[in-house]
Design a protein around this motif. Sequence first.
Motif, PDB file in Angstrom:
ATOM      1  N   ALA A 129      11.423   8.964   3.729  1.00 16.75           N
ATOM      2  CA  ALA A 129      10.721   7.857   3.059  1.00 16.75           C
ATOM      3  C   ALA A 129       9.291   7.707   3.548  1.00 16.75           C
ATOM      4  O   ALA A 129       8.747   6.601   3.557  1.00 16.75           O
ATOM      5  N   CYS A 130       8.690   8.813   3.941  1.00 17.77           N
ATOM      6  CA  CYS A 130       7.271   8.774   4.286  1.00 17.77           C
ATOM      7  C   CYS A 130       6.698  10.168   4.059  1.00 17.77           C
ATOM      8  O   CYS A 130       7.199  11.142   4.625  1.00 17.77           O
ATOM      9  N   THR A 131       5.691  10.260   3.222  1.00 16.36           N
ATOM     10  CA  THR A 131       5.072  11.568   2.977  1.00 16.36           C
ATOM     11  C   THR A 131       3.871  11.780   3.894  1.00 16.36           C
ATOM     12  O   THR A 131       3.137  12.754   3.738  1.00 16.36           O
ATOM     13  N   MET A 132       3.658  10.844   4.811  1.00 19.97           N
ATOM     14  CA  MET A 132       2.531  10.898   5.754  1.00 19.97           C
ATOM     15  C   MET A 132       1.208  10.994   4.983  1.00 19.97           C
ATOM     16  O   MET A 132       0.279  11.678   5.401  1.00 19.97           O
ATOM     17  N   CYS A 133       1.178  10.300   3.853  1.00 24.76           N
ATOM     18  CA  CYS A 133      -0.005  10.364   2.990  1.00 24.76           C
ATOM     19  C   CYS A 133      -1.180   9.577   3.573  1.00 24.76           C
ATOM     20  O   CYS A 133      -2.324   9.802   3.207  1.00 24.76           O
ATOM     21  N   GLY A 134      -0.885   8.612   4.428  1.00 24.16           N
ATOM     22  CA  GLY A 134      -1.943   7.846   5.103  1.00 24.16           C
ATOM     23  C   GLY A 134      -2.577   6.747   4.270  1.00 24.16           C
ATOM     24  O   GLY A 134      -3.561   6.145   4.679  1.00 24.16           O
ATOM     25  N   ARG A 135      -1.995   6.463   3.116  1.00 26.90           N
ATOM     26  CA  ARG A 135      -2.613   5.416   2.290  1.00 26.90           C
ATOM     27  C   ARG A 135      -2.546   4.061   2.992  1.00 26.90           C
ATOM     28  O   ARG A 135      -3.457   3.239   2.887  1.00 26.90           O
ATOM     29  N   CYS A 136      -1.453   3.834   3.703  1.00 27.89           N
ATOM     30  CA  CYS A 136      -1.276   2.540   4.376  1.00 27.89           C
ATOM     31  C   CYS A 136      -2.289   2.345   5.505  1.00 27.89           C
ATOM     32  O   CYS A 136      -2.600   1.216   5.877  1.00 27.89           O
ATOM     33  N   VAL A 137      -2.787   3.451   6.050  1.00 25.87           N
ATOM     34  CA  VAL A 137      -3.598   3.377   7.268  1.00 25.87           C
ATOM     35  C   VAL A 137      -4.871   2.572   7.043  1.00 25.87           C
ATOM     36  O   VAL A 137      -5.181   1.644   7.780  1.00 25.87           O
ATOM     37  N   ARG A 191       7.904  -0.862   9.324  1.00 22.62           N
ATOM     38  CA  ARG A 191       9.289  -0.604   9.737  1.00 22.62           C
ATOM     39  C   ARG A 191       9.377   0.815  10.344  1.00 22.62           C
ATOM     40  O   ARG A 191      10.091   1.052  11.304  1.00 22.62           O
ATOM     41  N   LYS A 192       8.634   1.738   9.740  1.00 18.26           N
ATOM     42  CA  LYS A 192       8.661   3.131  10.215  1.00 18.26           C
ATOM     43  C   LYS A 192       8.010   3.210  11.602  1.00 18.26           C
ATOM     44  O   LYS A 192       8.460   3.938  12.475  1.00 18.26           O
ATOM     45  N   VAL A 193       6.953   2.424  11.779  1.00 20.73           N
ATOM     46  CA  VAL A 193       6.301   2.384  13.097  1.00 20.73           C
ATOM     47  C   VAL A 193       7.255   1.777  14.122  1.00 20.73           C
ATOM     48  O   VAL A 193       7.408   2.290  15.235  1.00 20.73           O
ATOM     49  N   SER A 221       0.828  -1.207   0.000  1.00 20.19           N
ATOM     50  CA  SER A 221       0.000   0.000   0.000  1.00 20.19           C
ATOM     51  C   SER A 221       0.863   1.259   0.000  1.00 20.19           C
ATOM     52  O   SER A 221       0.341   2.347  -0.195  1.00 20.19           O
ATOM     53  N   CYS A 222       2.152   1.107   0.225  1.00 21.99           N
ATOM     54  CA  CYS A 222       3.047   2.278   0.315  1.00 21.99           C
ATOM     55  C   CYS A 222       3.857   2.417  -0.965  1.00 21.99           C
ATOM     56  O   CYS A 222       4.509   1.481  -1.415  1.00 21.99           O
ATOM     57  N   MET A 223       3.817   3.625  -1.525  1.00 24.25           N
ATOM     58  CA  MET A 223       4.517   3.843  -2.799  1.00 24.25           C
ATOM     59  C   MET A 223       6.027   3.667  -2.649  1.00 24.25           C
ATOM     60  O   MET A 223       6.701   3.299  -3.602  1.00 24.25           O
ATOM     61  N   PHE A 224       6.562   3.943  -1.460  1.00 25.29           N
ATOM     62  CA  PHE A 224       8.012   3.794  -1.288  1.00 25.29           C
ATOM     63  C   PHE A 224       8.413   2.326  -1.447  1.00 25.29           C
ATOM     64  O   PHE A 224       9.388   2.008  -2.127  1.00 25.29           O
ATOM     65  N   PHE A 225       7.645   1.438  -0.829  1.00 23.20           N
ATOM     66  CA  PHE A 225       7.964   0.019  -0.968  1.00 23.20           C
ATOM     67  C   PHE A 225       7.689  -0.443  -2.395  1.00 23.20           C
ATOM     68  O   PHE A 225       8.497  -1.157  -2.988  1.00 23.20           O
TER      69      PHE A 225
HETATM   70  S1  SF4 Z   1       1.914   7.312   5.158  1.00 22.43           S
HETATM   71 FE1  SF4 Z   1       2.166   7.011   2.936  1.00 22.43          FE
HETATM   72  S2  SF4 Z   1       4.377   7.212   2.594  1.00 22.43           S
HETATM   73 FE2  SF4 Z   1       4.096   6.924   4.809  1.00 22.43          FE
HETATM   74  S3  SF4 Z   1       4.306   4.728   5.134  1.00 22.43           S
HETATM   75 FE3  SF4 Z   1       2.122   5.120   4.808  1.00 22.43          FE
HETATM   76  S4  SF4 Z   1       1.774   4.816   2.621  1.00 22.43           S
HETATM   77 FE4  SF4 Z   1       3.993   5.029   2.925  1.00 22.43          FE
END
Ligand code: SF4
Lengths: 208, 431
Positions: free
Chosen positions: B97-105, B53-55, B37-41
């Motif tokens: 490496a996180c734009t805090m876009c919230g897509r993963c949430v 990993r960020k959490v 779900s994360c564009m970085f991955f």
């Molecule tokens: S908030 Fe966006 S950029 Fe950050 S980890 Fe989630 S999906 Fe990736």
Amino acid sequence: MKWYIIIALAALAISVAMLLIQLIKLISAGKPKDLSKGSGNISAGVAYSYTKAMSPMEKESAYLHLPTYAAGMIYHAGIFASLLLFLLFISSLFEIPQGISIIAGAILVISGLCGLAILFKRFINAGLRSLSGADDYISNFLTTLAIFATAAFLFFEQAEVLYYMIVSVLLLWIPLGKTRHLLYFFFARYHLGYFFGKRGTWPPKSLK
Amino acid sequence: MERNIKKKGLDVLAGKIDNKLLTNLNSCVRCGLCADSCMFFKALNEPKYIPARKVALVSSVYRRYFTLSGKIAPVLVNAKELDDHAAEEMVDLLFGACTMCGRCVKHCSIGVDIPYVVRKGREMLAAMDMVPDTLQATVDSALTTGNNMGIPEEEFTGTIQWMEEELIDEMGDEKARIPLNEMHAEIFYTLNPREPKFFPLSISAMAKIFYAANENWTLSSKFYDVTNYGFFNGNRAEAGKIAGNLYDEIHRLRGKRMVLGECGHGSRANRWDGPNYLGKEYDFDMITAVELISGYIKQGRIRLDKSLNKEVVTIHDPCNLVRNGGLLEEIRHIVSASCDSYTEMAPFGNENFCCGGGGGLLAMSEYNDRRIKVGEIKAEQIRKTGAKVVVTPCHNCVDQLSQLNHTFKLGVKIKTIAELVADALVIRKNN
Ligand code: SF4
Ligand code: SF4
């Protein structure tokens, strides 16, 4: 009372007490103060968070990973069934008829196998391995073992001592390991519903 | 790591933390199912970019210092020291490496608010004085000059006067104005400083809409900056000072309603976080430019001719306005009223992928290569729509999309909502 039942009861009491302490800590920490003016419906957002947002159609973690998702669901059902059975056994409320015991045991074996599959995936998948620490392996292993032990006890009475010992260890581990998400999960869904509900994102609007 | 620096970082997690943070620090089960779900991955395909990993970078430190099990048996419960290595990894992943876009949430199997934890991690790094210099410079500029690009007041005033003359010419009406510092205006309008600096035409587009709607509005010549990079650098005090600029200015000018210009994070930082930074409920109404324009259309205050925008349009949904701001419908209402045809990206709306420039990444040049690589997902989405125009109500997104347009040779025009609407406006005589 048999010694191993006393141990299991003590483990249950400690586990519940530790979870209760975490619950009290959570509640007394209070919600973050939010002074912004909302533009959505918080209650509807929270209700959505606990219901439709959990549907496998709504989450990539489910629909992009259907085998893992299915295994996870069966595994979790097995865990809850095992804990319920434990309460039944320990309270001696009633005897489970033999036929039901065998069916329930067989279902639990399937659930345990799902647990093993998830554990196996954690070992072989590089991404998952990199995320994992001892807690992840211990939690998965102990829970799976407890499911198998419950099945074994349903099949053979002789497994009684081993069963109570294994479940006791799991009970003690639950509040310490990531297994404690059994408590935090409900709060996480609440906060999510509050956030998206207040902003009008949840429940999603249908586009005309 | 020096003890006092470490202490400053840990102090962010110490003391009275609320139950939202406590919940999010304790909920992740490291199933790894958020990865896709994360564009970085997705774009970089390395395990370190998995959201969990960020959490873990923050939650493992929390466990190590603030839980009994973490203090007694850290290895057993995945508790980790806050040392130099951990802090460097935090900078790289939480800022870079996180734009805090919230897509993963919404896709997380539990519902962990990953960007909420990332923000806490950024707060720790800010307390430890480890904010990337590039990002901090943007914040410092806003703190010292009132706008993040350091535009002097005379330069801004000159640009506005020039835009006003153009507007008068175009409308053929002396009453077509871009008012500055007017008292008691119905609308106190705000801008992204990129507009006066690089895209003055987007100011005149909005001015045209105000003219067509016969609106009573004003800009401030000093405090017009809707952006707030304090939302990104993790320094709440600085974020509060920046939010306070607009709060104080609307009071000074006795404006009735603040309209947040086309900026995703700026809208979020002011509307949803501003009152919390300042510790008070706002005593004035505040809406985004998107809601304002949508309202004008609904109320019949502006008239649009769709056929004036003939090319196929697609929408890029800014994460802070749509998923994290609830404006999915309003944006579509405006776009469908302003052009002949529009087509959606896949996925779109609440499911959209970030353009890659959020989270302050556009300000952090050290991550440029990563930002562009990650943006390839958005570039491919755009290409697949076949649209000729990409419209988005966020100047940061416009900037990233323009770079993607150039790098991946998309051959599209990037427009703000106001620009699209202005091109479709039917100006009534004697407006
Ligand atoms: S908030 Fe966006 S950029 Fe950050 S980890 Fe989630 S999906 Fe990736
Ligand atoms: S999906 Fe959620 S619970 Fe699973 S690893 Fe990702 S953040 Fe953690």
